[in-house]
Design a protein around this motif. Structure first.
Motif, PDB file in Angstrom:
ATOM      1  N   UNK A  76     110.574 -32.037  -4.269  1.00 34.57           N
ATOM      2  CA  UNK A  76     110.289 -30.634  -3.944  1.00 34.57           C
ATOM      3  C   UNK A  76     111.562 -29.801  -3.887  1.00 34.57           C
ATOM      4  N   UNK A  77     112.624 -30.406  -3.369  1.00 34.46           N
ATOM      5  CA  UNK A  77     113.881 -29.677  -3.204  1.00 34.46           C
ATOM      6  C   UNK A  77     114.652 -29.524  -4.510  1.00 34.46           C
ATOM      7  N   UNK A  78     114.540 -30.507  -5.368  1.00 35.72           N
ATOM      8  CA  UNK A  78     115.397 -30.577  -6.554  1.00 35.72           C
ATOM      9  C   UNK A  78     115.383 -29.310  -7.405  1.00 35.72           C
ATOM     10  N   UNK A  79     114.221 -28.739  -7.778  1.00 33.19           N
ATOM     11  CA  UNK A  79     114.268 -27.541  -8.635  1.00 33.19           C
ATOM     12  C   UNK A  79     114.967 -26.359  -7.979  1.00 33.19           C
ATOM     13  N   UNK A  80     114.869 -26.261  -6.664  1.00 33.60           N
ATOM     14  CA  UNK A  80     115.535 -25.157  -5.968  1.00 33.60           C
ATOM     15  C   UNK A  80     117.050 -25.356  -5.964  1.00 33.60           C
ATOM     16  N   UNK A  81     117.487 -26.603  -5.770  1.00 35.26           N
ATOM     17  CA  UNK A  81     118.920 -26.894  -5.779  1.00 35.26           C
ATOM     18  C   UNK A  81     119.509 -26.640  -7.160  1.00 35.26           C
ATOM     19  N   UNK A  82     118.817 -27.109  -8.186  1.00 30.58           N
ATOM     20  CA  UNK A  82     119.311 -26.922  -9.548  1.00 30.58           C
ATOM     21  C   UNK A  82     119.330 -25.439  -9.912  1.00 30.58           C
ATOM     22  N   UNK A  83     118.295 -24.701  -9.504  1.00 33.63           N
ATOM     23  CA  UNK A  83     118.258 -23.263  -9.788  1.00 33.63           C
ATOM     24  C   UNK A  83     119.412 -22.549  -9.096  1.00 33.63           C
ATOM     25  N   UNK A  84     119.721 -22.962  -7.865  1.00 34.46           N
ATOM     26  CA  UNK A  84     120.855 -22.352  -7.168  1.00 34.46           C
ATOM     27  C   UNK A  84     122.157 -22.635  -7.906  1.00 34.46           C
ATOM     28  N   UNK A  85     122.354 -23.885  -8.323  1.00 31.82           N
ATOM     29  CA  UNK A  85     123.570 -24.216  -9.065  1.00 31.82           C
ATOM     30  C   UNK A  85     123.663 -23.391 -10.345  1.00 31.82           C
ATOM     31  N   UNK A  86     122.553 -23.223 -11.045  1.00 30.35           N
ATOM     32  CA  UNK A  86     122.552 -22.412 -12.262  1.00 30.35           C
ATOM     33  C   UNK A  86     122.922 -20.965 -11.958  1.00 30.35           C
ATOM     34  N   UNK A  87     122.485 -20.467 -10.801  1.00 28.50           N
ATOM     35  CA  UNK A  87     122.759 -19.072 -10.443  1.00 28.50           C
ATOM     36  C   UNK A  87     124.238 -18.825 -10.172  1.00 28.50           C
ATOM     37  N   UNK A  88     124.992 -19.894  -9.959  1.00 31.97           N
ATOM     38  CA  UNK A  88     126.414 -19.761  -9.646  1.00 31.97           C
ATOM     39  C   UNK A  88     127.308 -19.899 -10.876  1.00 31.97           C
ATOM     40  N   UNK A  89     126.704 -20.001 -12.056  1.00 32.62           N
ATOM     41  CA  UNK A  89     127.509 -20.236 -13.259  1.00 32.62           C
ATOM     42  C   UNK A  89     128.443 -19.085 -13.609  1.00 32.62           C
ATOM     43  N   UNK A  90     128.134 -17.910 -13.133  1.00 30.85           N
ATOM     44  CA  UNK A  90     128.982 -16.758 -13.465  1.00 30.85           C
ATOM     45  C   UNK A  90     130.153 -16.588 -12.499  1.00 30.85           C
ATOM     46  N   UNK A  91     130.220 -17.433 -11.488  1.00 28.67           N
ATOM     47  CA  UNK A  91     131.369 -17.377 -10.588  1.00 28.67           C
ATOM     48  C   UNK A  91     132.634 -17.722 -11.375  1.00 28.67           C
TER      49      UNK A  91
END
Length: 503
Positions: free
Chosen positions: A472-487
């Protein structure tokens, strides 16, 4: 009573340090290489003779970074990123009794031995904290298989959701409370558990030594990290940490401290000649300068980096700065084959993807040095991975009649580019014949099949809820990591994709 001397006669001895292969006799006595000479020049009629005329002899591989707890979850990862793997960490290594821990370690040790690796650095993980019983089970697993190992409790006092800035806030409200089930043991309790392990070092089998692995810088509070450093200093232990393995790890460090993880560790006084940085993917030249100034080492782990999409570490700048670099497989959850031959080939190929002259690529001898003496030069591993008088008789023999070596054009190059484990016939560890005629000699792996299946079935049942929560947690964690790619970061370790500027 010591074994009789053994003469490996007339083999094609490949020496990555010299960058050449030539016919030699090797005399093995008391677990070490007692003499190296031209064929027929060693006059020892008392020695048992092994005809190696159709064998290519290489120093045995040294695996600079693995995780024995992951061997029962081989094949479980499918399109996992590192963050997905960390989310699944609690069930991957949870709820295990010493027998299960022993079996997992033994399975991986036999896997590595069958592929020519006789020494490894294992970061041992138990959830929620290490135990003496579990640690001794790991040590006995390696010893029973016939491998040497440096064992480091892999520890932290902050879980993934506490460690990564903004991650908890990105979760749906209904998941906030449930992540409390991922809570690690209190830091002081973990330190006390490690003290008990280190105090029992005289119970370790021969060939097994200790280190400490505070897993990832931002997963350790400053107080806990410095407690680990104090343990390392008092017990004279190497420190082995995952450093900037993924892009998110590199950006998290900058959000927390305003500097790279390497700069942070230097400022805290953690870096030292006995420090090993694992992965070291998202580091720039300044970070490498800091590591070099502190005489640190690097464990380069290409198969895992590719498997998890973490990025491609740039090894040439590390070597140019004089850093000691060893190759590694990582654990079977992210580098399922545990093959140092695979790691060697991938390291060679990965060096070619950078926009740089071909002179910067790793050549065959250089790559094999990383896989043998390079890993052996890392703290704790005892300068293994060499064929020289006085060195441990850790050797892997390849079949020159195998199709991988037809025609025999350049032995070193063909190990890197053509050979696989099917061409390995024999392996010696401290002079002990642990693989003979392609068969493991210490333990018959076919006797483990039913035990492994039963153990996996029990784990699947007991960890079903924890695995479901991770799912259940995995897609949210991966989505968060993807959201940080522009850092912004000063390096790029992913190739850009048309239409989106991945860093």
């Amino acid at each position: 009573m010591s074994a009789a001397p053994l003469l490996l006669a007339g083999g094609m001895v490949a020496d990555p340090l010299a960058g050449e292969a030539s016919r030699r006799d090797l005399l093995i006595e008391n677990g070490r290489i007692a003499a190296i000479a031209a064929p027929g020049a060693i006059g020892r009629p008392d020695a048992q003779r092994f005809d190696a005329s159709d064998r290519l002899i290489l120093p045995a591989f040294v695996n600079a970074h693995t995780h024995g707890h992951a061997n029962l979850v081989k094949g479980v990862a499918e399109r996992w990123t590192l963050e997905a793997s960390l989310t699944n960490g609690p069930w991957l290594a949870g709820a295990r009794d010493p027998e299960t821990i022993y079996l997992s370690t033994l399975l991986g040790a036999l896997d590595m031995l069958s592929k020519g690796c006789t020494s490894c650095f294992d970061l041992v993980y138990e959830f929620p904290r290490p135990t003496l019983e579990g640690f001794l089970a790991v040590a006995n697993g390696y010893a029973d298989a016939g491998m040497k190992a440096v064992l480091a409790p892999m520890v932290a006092d902050l879980n993934l959701f506490q460690a990564v800035p903004g991650l908890m806030d990105s979760l749906p409200e209904d998941l906030h409370e449930t992540v409390g089930r991922f809570q690690l043991a209190n830091g002081d309790e973990t330190i006390a558990a490690m003290e008990a392990i280190f105090a029992a070092r005289d119970r370790l089998p021969p060939g097994i030594s200790l280190a400490i692995a505070p897993t990832i810088p931002h997963h350790c509070s400053e107080r806990f990290l410095m407690q680990c450093v104090d343990l390392a200093e008092r017990h004279d232990l190497p420190i082995h940490m995952h450093i900037a393995e993924s892009r998110l790890q590199a950006t998290s460090a900058r959000k927390l401290w305003g500097v790279s993880p390497v700069r942070r560790l230097a400022d805290l006084g953690v870096l030292r000649p006995s420090f090993i940085a694992a992965h070291a993917v998202w580091l720039d030249g300044r970070d490498l300068d800091i590591l070099a100034a502190h005489h640190c080492s690097v464990a380069q782990i290409p198969a895992s980096n590719f498997r998890l999409g973490a990025g491609i570490a740039h090894v040439r700048p590390m070597l140019e700065r004089g850093l000691r670099v060893g190759l590694a497989t990582d654990g079977a959850n992210s580098s399922d084959a545990l093959s140092m031959l695979q790691a060697t080939r991938l390291a060679s190929y990965a060096s070619r993807v950078f926009d740089a002259p071909r002179e910067t690529w790793l050549d065959a001898a250089e790559t094999l040095r990383l896989a043998t003496s390079g890993g052996g030069a890392l703290p704790g591993l005892g300068h293994s991975g060499r064929i020289e008088t006085g060195a441990a008789a850790d050797l892997v023999l390849f079949d020159l009649s195998h199709i991988d070596f037809m025609p025999l054009t350049d032995p070193l190059n063909q190990i890197v580019t053509a050979a696989d484990s099917a061409s390995i016939t024999d392996v010696f560890a401290d002079g002990r014949h642990v693989v003979a005629g392609r068969k493991l000699q210490t333990i018959d792996p076919t006797t483990l099949r039913e035990r492994v299946a039963d153990s996996v079935a029990r784990l699947s049942a007991s960890l079903a809820d924890a695995r479901a929560l991770a799912g259940r947690l995995e897609p949210h964690v991966v989505a968060f990591a993807d959201s940080q790619r522009d850092e912004p970061l000063p390096v790029a370790r992913h190739l850009p994709v048309e239409g989106r500027a991945f860093a």
